[in-house]
Design an enzyme around this catalytic site. Structure first.
Site, PDB file in Angstrom:
ATOM      1  N   PRO A  88      88.284 -82.591  73.412  1.00 28.01           N
ATOM      2  CA  PRO A  88      89.187 -81.587  73.972  1.00 28.01           C
ATOM      3  C   PRO A  88      88.617 -80.926  75.235  1.00 28.01           C
ATOM      4  O   PRO A  88      89.360 -80.346  76.008  1.00 28.01           O
ATOM      5  CB  PRO A  88      89.320 -80.548  72.846  1.00 28.01           C
ATOM      6  CG  PRO A  88      88.882 -81.243  71.602  1.00 28.01           C
ATOM      7  CD  PRO A  88      87.887 -82.268  72.028  1.00 28.01           C
ATOM      8  N   GLU A 115      84.141 -80.896  63.178  1.00 27.34           N
ATOM      9  CA  GLU A 115      84.067 -79.699  64.015  1.00 27.34           C
ATOM     10  C   GLU A 115      83.413 -80.005  65.346  1.00 27.34           C
ATOM     11  O   GLU A 115      83.579 -79.273  66.307  1.00 27.34           O
ATOM     12  CB  GLU A 115      83.300 -78.586  63.295  1.00 27.34           C
ATOM     13  CG  GLU A 115      83.975 -78.112  62.016  1.00 27.34           C
ATOM     14  CD  GLU A 115      85.435 -77.771  62.216  1.00 27.34           C
ATOM     15  OE1 GLU A 115      85.736 -76.957  63.098  1.00 27.34           O
ATOM     16  OE2 GLU A 115      86.274 -78.330  61.485  1.00 27.34           O
ATOM     17  N   ARG A 153      97.890-102.022  80.155  1.00 32.95           N
ATOM     18  CA  ARG A 153      99.129-102.429  80.827  1.00 32.95           C
ATOM     19  C   ARG A 153      98.978-102.547  82.340  1.00 32.95           C
ATOM     20  O   ARG A 153      99.837-103.118  83.003  1.00 32.95           O
ATOM     21  CB  ARG A 153     100.297-101.533  80.439  1.00 32.95           C
ATOM     22  CG  ARG A 153     100.129-100.094  80.774  1.00 32.95           C
ATOM     23  CD  ARG A 153     101.218 -99.269  80.118  1.00 32.95           C
ATOM     24  NE  ARG A 153     102.545 -99.758  80.484  1.00 32.95           N
ATOM     25  CZ  ARG A 153     103.059 -99.673  81.699  1.00 32.95           C
ATOM     26  NH1 ARG A 153     102.355 -99.134  82.680  1.00 32.95           N
ATOM     27  NH2 ARG A 153     104.264-100.135  81.950  1.00 32.95           N
ATOM     28  N   ASP A 168     106.875 -98.301  88.467  1.00 35.07           N
ATOM     29  CA  ASP A 168     106.803 -97.255  87.453  1.00 35.07           C
ATOM     30  C   ASP A 168     106.699 -95.880  88.084  1.00 35.07           C
ATOM     31  O   ASP A 168     106.054 -95.694  89.099  1.00 35.07           O
ATOM     32  CB  ASP A 168     105.592 -97.460  86.554  1.00 35.07           C
ATOM     33  CG  ASP A 168     105.976 -98.144  85.263  1.00 35.07           C
ATOM     34  OD1 ASP A 168     107.139 -98.567  85.158  1.00 35.07           O
ATOM     35  OD2 ASP A 168     105.119 -98.256  84.390  1.00 35.07           O
TER      36      ASP A 168
HETATM   37  C1  9D3 Z   1      87.556 -76.262  65.258  1.00 37.39           C
HETATM   38  C2  9D3 Z   1      87.516 -77.305  66.294  1.00 37.39           C
HETATM   39  N1  9D3 Z   1      88.162 -77.095  67.563  1.00 37.39           N
HETATM   40  C3  9D3 Z   1      88.276 -75.832  68.207  1.00 37.39           C
HETATM   41  C4  9D3 Z   1      89.549 -75.785  68.997  1.00 37.39           C
HETATM   42  C5  9D3 Z   1      87.511 -78.023  68.444  1.00 37.39           C
HETATM   43  C6  9D3 Z   1      88.040 -79.357  68.223  1.00 37.39           C
HETATM   44  C7  9D3 Z   1      87.196 -80.424  68.070  1.00 37.39           C
HETATM   45  C8  9D3 Z   1      87.702 -81.689  67.858  1.00 37.39           C
HETATM   46  C9  9D3 Z   1      89.406 -79.570  68.187  1.00 37.39           C
HETATM   47  C10 9D3 Z   1      89.917 -80.843  67.986  1.00 37.39           C
HETATM   48  C11 9D3 Z   1      89.054 -81.888  67.816  1.00 37.39           C
HETATM   49  C12 9D3 Z   1      89.596 -83.228  67.618  1.00 37.39           C
HETATM   50  N2  9D3 Z   1      90.234 -83.700  68.873  1.00 37.39           N
HETATM   51  C13 9D3 Z   1      89.659 -84.577  69.639  1.00 37.39           C
HETATM   52  O1  9D3 Z   1      88.609 -85.073  69.310  1.00 37.39           O
HETATM   53  C14 9D3 Z   1      90.292 -84.926  70.909  1.00 37.39           C
HETATM   54  C15 9D3 Z   1      91.446 -84.405  71.572  1.00 37.39           C
HETATM   55  C16 9D3 Z   1      92.370 -83.371  71.226  1.00 37.39           C
HETATM   56  O2  9D3 Z   1      92.295 -82.709  70.185  1.00 37.39           O
HETATM   57  N3  9D3 Z   1      93.382 -83.113  72.118  1.00 37.39           N
HETATM   58  C17 9D3 Z   1      93.543 -83.788  73.279  1.00 37.39           C
HETATM   59  N4  9D3 Z   1      92.693 -84.747  73.642  1.00 37.39           N
HETATM   60  C18 9D3 Z   1      91.671 -85.034  72.787  1.00 37.39           C
HETATM   61  S1  9D3 Z   1      90.509 -86.191  73.069  1.00 37.39           S
HETATM   62  C19 9D3 Z   1      89.725 -85.919  71.661  1.00 37.39           C
END
Ligand code: 9D3
Length: 250
Positions: A88, A115, A153, A168
């Site tokens: 994220p 986490e 793609r 596209d």
């Molecule tokens: C309690 C955990 N979170 C606080 C907001 C952190 C967190 C860690 C891991 C939240 C989600 C995740 C799992 N998501 C991903 O690994 C992830 C992701 C996403 O959640 N949204 C957009 N792109 C991606 S890329 C990897």
């Protein structure tokens, strides 16, 4: 191209790789996509991929060893151009990023869960970090598959002519024009006459105008970066004037 995914849920990846354009590209030998089970790179009897967080607190953290061992093993099979950590906190994955990755020979995508991941994976193993957008998912598998789909793609031969990649929307930076098929009238809604006219010059211009009008109405943020030719810029100027006039009236 070769793409290796490293995940604790390799079966989650199997479905999307077994259908459609990605499946066809794999069958044609254009790309080799492999989903590795992270647990295969553990060395303990319980195949543990996670552990408690140093400093305390709830939730488990991905251990570094299995991820480093997985990437070591993959590197042993051939040079790796990028090790992508889905997270994220990453840069947002865009069509531009897809184009950049599609020019590489071999990428590895590490899928996070829990986490968090031991930060040494981010700082010392990954070469980049990518997110697919601002929403919370439960792991990096779906993002990894989104990246695979967008990249594959773009590979030469992956998409048939009928689905032509270069017209596209996002590759030119515009939304698509509206599409219609038979019947010419459905529950009273008619297909625009111009599309039935057989006048190809007029149809082309109508589509251009519709794509520009839609982009202006729905995604004006795309316009500054859009690759417009002089005809398109002229149509856009006229559309903006019309909209300005409409707003001026109320
Ligand atoms: C309690 C955990 N979170 C606080 C907001 C952190 C967190 C860690 C891991 C939240 C989600 C995740 C799992 N998501 C991903 O690994 C992830 C992701 C996403 O959640 N949204 C957009 N792109 C991606 S890329 C990897």
């Amino acid at each position: 191209m070769r793409i290796d995914l490293v995940t604790i849920f390799p079966r989650l990846c199997d479905g999307p790789l077994a259908e459609g354009i990605v499946r066809r590209a794999i069958d044609r030998g254009i790309v080799d996509v492999r989903a590795h089970d992270l647990r295969d790179y553990t060395t303990d009897r319980h195949r543990s991929v996670d552990d408690v967080s140093y400093g305390g607190g709830p939730g488990m953290v991905f251990k570094p060893e299995p991820l480093f061992r997985a990437v070591d093993a993959i590197r042993g099979e051939g040079e790796v151009d990028a090790v992508i950590l889905t997270s994220p906190q990453g840069r947002t994955f865009t069509q531009r990023e897809a184009e950049r990755l599609a020019a590489l020979r071999h990428i590895v995508v590490l899928c996070g869960r829990y986490e968090g991941i031991d930060d040494r994976v981010r700082s010392a193993l990954a070469t980049e970090e990518l997110s697919i957008g601002d929403y919370v998912l439960s792991g990096g598998e779906l993002p990894a598959l989104v990246i695979v789909d967008a990249v594959v793609r773009l590979l030469p031969g992956a998409v048939g002519d009928e689905e032509s990649v270069d017209v596209d929307s996002f590759s030119r930076g515009l939304l698509d024009f509206p599409h219609f098929t038979r019947p010419a009238e459905y529950r009273g809604w008619r297909v625009p006459d111009v599309l039935l006219s057989g006048n190809h010059a007029e149809i082309r211009r109508w589509r251009m105008r519709e794509a520009l009008a839609r982009t202006l109405a729905l995604r004006p943020d795309l316009l500054p970066a859009a690759e417009l030719d002089s005809e398109e810029r002229e149509i856009l100027r006229a559309l903006m004037q019309e909209r300005g006039a409409e707003h001026g009236r109320d």
